[in-house]
Design an enzyme around this catalytic site. Structure first.
Site, PDB file in Angstrom:
ATOM      1  N   CYS A  53      50.843  23.972  48.079  1.00  0.00           N
ATOM      2  CA  CYS A  53      50.781  23.903  46.621  1.00  0.00           C
ATOM      3  C   CYS A  53      50.677  22.443  46.204  1.00  0.00           C
ATOM      4  O   CYS A  53      51.464  21.612  46.634  1.00  0.00           O
ATOM      5  CB  CYS A  53      52.051  24.522  46.030  1.00  0.00           C
ATOM      6  SG  CYS A  53      52.164  24.322  44.246  1.00  0.00           S
ATOM      7  N   CYS A  56      54.043  21.389  44.371  1.00  0.00           N
ATOM      8  CA  CYS A  56      55.375  21.229  44.978  1.00  0.00           C
ATOM      9  C   CYS A  56      55.365  21.238  46.497  1.00  0.00           C
ATOM     10  O   CYS A  56      56.428  21.276  47.114  1.00  0.00           O
ATOM     11  CB  CYS A  56      56.318  22.298  44.441  1.00  0.00           C
ATOM     12  SG  CYS A  56      55.949  23.954  45.073  1.00  0.00           S
ATOM     13  N   CYS A  71      32.052  33.648  47.286  1.00  0.00           N
ATOM     14  CA  CYS A  71      32.320  33.802  45.855  1.00  0.00           C
ATOM     15  C   CYS A  71      32.414  32.460  45.146  1.00  0.00           C
ATOM     16  O   CYS A  71      32.452  32.385  43.929  1.00  0.00           O
ATOM     17  CB  CYS A  71      33.605  34.596  45.637  1.00  0.00           C
ATOM     18  SG  CYS A  71      35.074  33.790  46.298  1.00  0.00           S
ATOM     19  N   CYS A 102      52.421  30.102  42.868  1.00  0.00           N
ATOM     20  CA  CYS A 102      53.373  29.532  43.813  1.00  0.00           C
ATOM     21  C   CYS A 102      54.757  30.041  43.460  1.00  0.00           C
ATOM     22  O   CYS A 102      55.179  29.965  42.307  1.00  0.00           O
ATOM     23  CB  CYS A 102      53.327  28.009  43.720  1.00  0.00           C
ATOM     24  SG  CYS A 102      54.673  27.213  44.614  1.00  0.00           S
ATOM     25  N   CYS A 105      57.206  26.829  42.168  1.00  0.00           N
ATOM     26  CA  CYS A 105      57.019  26.106  40.906  1.00  0.00           C
ATOM     27  C   CYS A 105      56.298  26.953  39.849  1.00  0.00           C
ATOM     28  O   CYS A 105      56.182  26.530  38.707  1.00  0.00           O
ATOM     29  CB  CYS A 105      56.293  24.783  41.135  1.00  0.00           C
ATOM     30  SG  CYS A 105      54.543  24.952  41.522  1.00  0.00           S
ATOM     31  N   HIS A 108      49.834  28.284  38.833  1.00  0.00           N
ATOM     32  CA  HIS A 108      48.765  29.278  38.974  1.00  0.00           C
ATOM     33  C   HIS A 108      47.823  28.860  40.096  1.00  0.00           C
ATOM     34  O   HIS A 108      47.323  27.731  40.109  1.00  0.00           O
ATOM     35  CB  HIS A 108      47.987  29.373  37.650  1.00  0.00           C
ATOM     36  CG  HIS A 108      46.753  30.220  37.734  1.00  0.00           C
ATOM     37  ND1 HIS A 108      46.804  31.593  37.713  1.00  0.00           N
ATOM     38  CD2 HIS A 108      45.448  29.890  37.845  1.00  0.00           C
ATOM     39  CE1 HIS A 108      45.560  32.078  37.805  1.00  0.00           C
ATOM     40  NE2 HIS A 108      44.718  31.057  37.880  1.00  0.00           N
ATOM     41  N   HIS A 111      43.656  34.529  41.987  1.00  0.00           N
ATOM     42  CA  HIS A 111      43.907  35.972  41.948  1.00  0.00           C
ATOM     43  C   HIS A 111      43.698  36.559  43.335  1.00  0.00           C
ATOM     44  O   HIS A 111      43.007  35.970  44.167  1.00  0.00           O
ATOM     45  CB  HIS A 111      42.962  36.658  40.956  1.00  0.00           C
ATOM     46  CG  HIS A 111      43.280  36.341  39.525  1.00  0.00           C
ATOM     47  ND1 HIS A 111      42.784  35.214  38.890  1.00  0.00           N
ATOM     48  CD2 HIS A 111      44.054  36.970  38.611  1.00  0.00           C
ATOM     49  CE1 HIS A 111      43.247  35.186  37.642  1.00  0.00           C
ATOM     50  NE2 HIS A 111      44.021  36.239  37.446  1.00  0.00           N
ATOM     51  N   ASP A 115      38.950  43.373  47.828  1.00  0.00           N
ATOM     52  CA  ASP A 115      37.574  43.550  48.281  1.00  0.00           C
ATOM     53  C   ASP A 115      37.251  42.658  49.488  1.00  0.00           C
ATOM     54  O   ASP A 115      36.102  42.330  49.731  1.00  0.00           O
ATOM     55  CB  ASP A 115      36.586  43.298  47.141  1.00  0.00           C
ATOM     56  CG  ASP A 115      36.679  41.879  46.583  1.00  0.00           C
ATOM     57  OD1 ASP A 115      37.467  41.071  47.117  1.00  0.00           O
ATOM     58  OD2 ASP A 115      35.960  41.575  45.629  1.00  0.00           O
ATOM     59  N   ARG A 124      41.373  39.629  49.474  1.00  0.00           N
ATOM     60  CA  ARG A 124      40.727  38.328  49.262  1.00  0.00           C
ATOM     61  C   ARG A 124      41.549  37.542  48.246  1.00  0.00           C
ATOM     62  O   ARG A 124      41.541  37.865  47.057  1.00  0.00           O
ATOM     63  CB  ARG A 124      39.299  38.525  48.744  1.00  0.00           C
ATOM     64  CG  ARG A 124      38.610  37.224  48.325  1.00  0.00           C
ATOM     65  CD  ARG A 124      37.136  37.454  48.016  1.00  0.00           C
ATOM     66  NE  ARG A 124      36.946  38.368  46.891  1.00  0.00           N
ATOM     67  CZ  ARG A 124      36.767  37.975  45.622  1.00  0.00           C
ATOM     68  NH1 ARG A 124      36.759  36.700  45.307  1.00  0.00           N
ATOM     69  NH2 ARG A 124      36.595  38.878  44.662  1.00  0.00           N
ATOM     70  N   CYS A 126      41.605  34.667  46.149  1.00  0.00           N
ATOM     71  CA  CYS A 126      40.573  33.814  45.584  1.00  0.00           C
ATOM     72  C   CYS A 126      41.287  32.671  44.863  1.00  0.00           C
ATOM     73  O   CYS A 126      41.865  32.873  43.799  1.00  0.00           O
ATOM     74  CB  CYS A 126      39.748  34.666  44.621  1.00  0.00           C
ATOM     75  SG  CYS A 126      38.384  33.795  43.876  1.00  0.00           S
TER      76      CYS A 126
HETATM   77 ZN   LIG Z   1      54.276  25.070  43.847  1.00  0.00          ZN
END
Ligand SMILES: [Zn+2]
Length: 138
Positions: A53, A56, A71, A102, A105, A108, A111, A115, A124, A126
């Site tokens: 991440c 963090c 993709c 994560c 923390c 984001h 997703h 598939d 997957r 992504c």
């Molecule tokens: Zn984090």
């Protein structure tokens, strides 16, 4: 701030995050942004190591589970540890998706979709490259 965001161990102010991450990664990790497809340095990157991440340093994905999904975003078929990656139902933008954040923390990451047909897990993950750091295998 929503209820789920206050549950994470690592808490910083918006200003602290922005200073640490820079504007672009801040927009992804803290404001649930999405980088342009095929824009990440990690999209076509196959060195062996651990993706962490960017917020963090929590270990999130191993290069062993990275695959080319075509993709435009770094894709993995499983996380390194379910304790490190939290999955949240996401009904935004008129879609039903599962957001990946994560677990430490709340940043984001992207997703997860089911598939990843030719992958061992069928999943997957992504992931925005801008949410990740990389630690090369020693
Ligand atoms: Zn984090």
């Amino acid at each position: 701030m929503s209820k789920t965001e206050t549950e994470f161990q690592i808490k910083k102010t918006e200003e602290e995050w922005r200073e640490q991450l820079g504007d672009f990664s801040f927009s992804i990790l803290r404001n649930k942004g999405t980088e342009r497809p095929f824009s990440s340095e990690f999209e076509k990157f196959w060195d062996s190591g651990i993706y962490v991440c960017k917020g963090c340093d929590t270990e999130l994905f191993s290069s062993d589970t990275k695959f080319d999904a075509g993709c435009g975003w770094p894709s993995f078929y499983q996380s390194i540890d379910k304790k490190n990656v939290k999955e949240i139902l996401d009904l935004s933008h008129g879609m039903t998706r599962v957001e990946v954040v994560c677990a430490h923390c709340g940043g984001h990451l992207g997703h997860v979709f089911n598939d990843g047909y030719d992958q061992p897990t069928g999943l997957r993950y992504c992931i925005n490259g801008a949410s990740l750091g990389f630690k090369k295998k020693q």
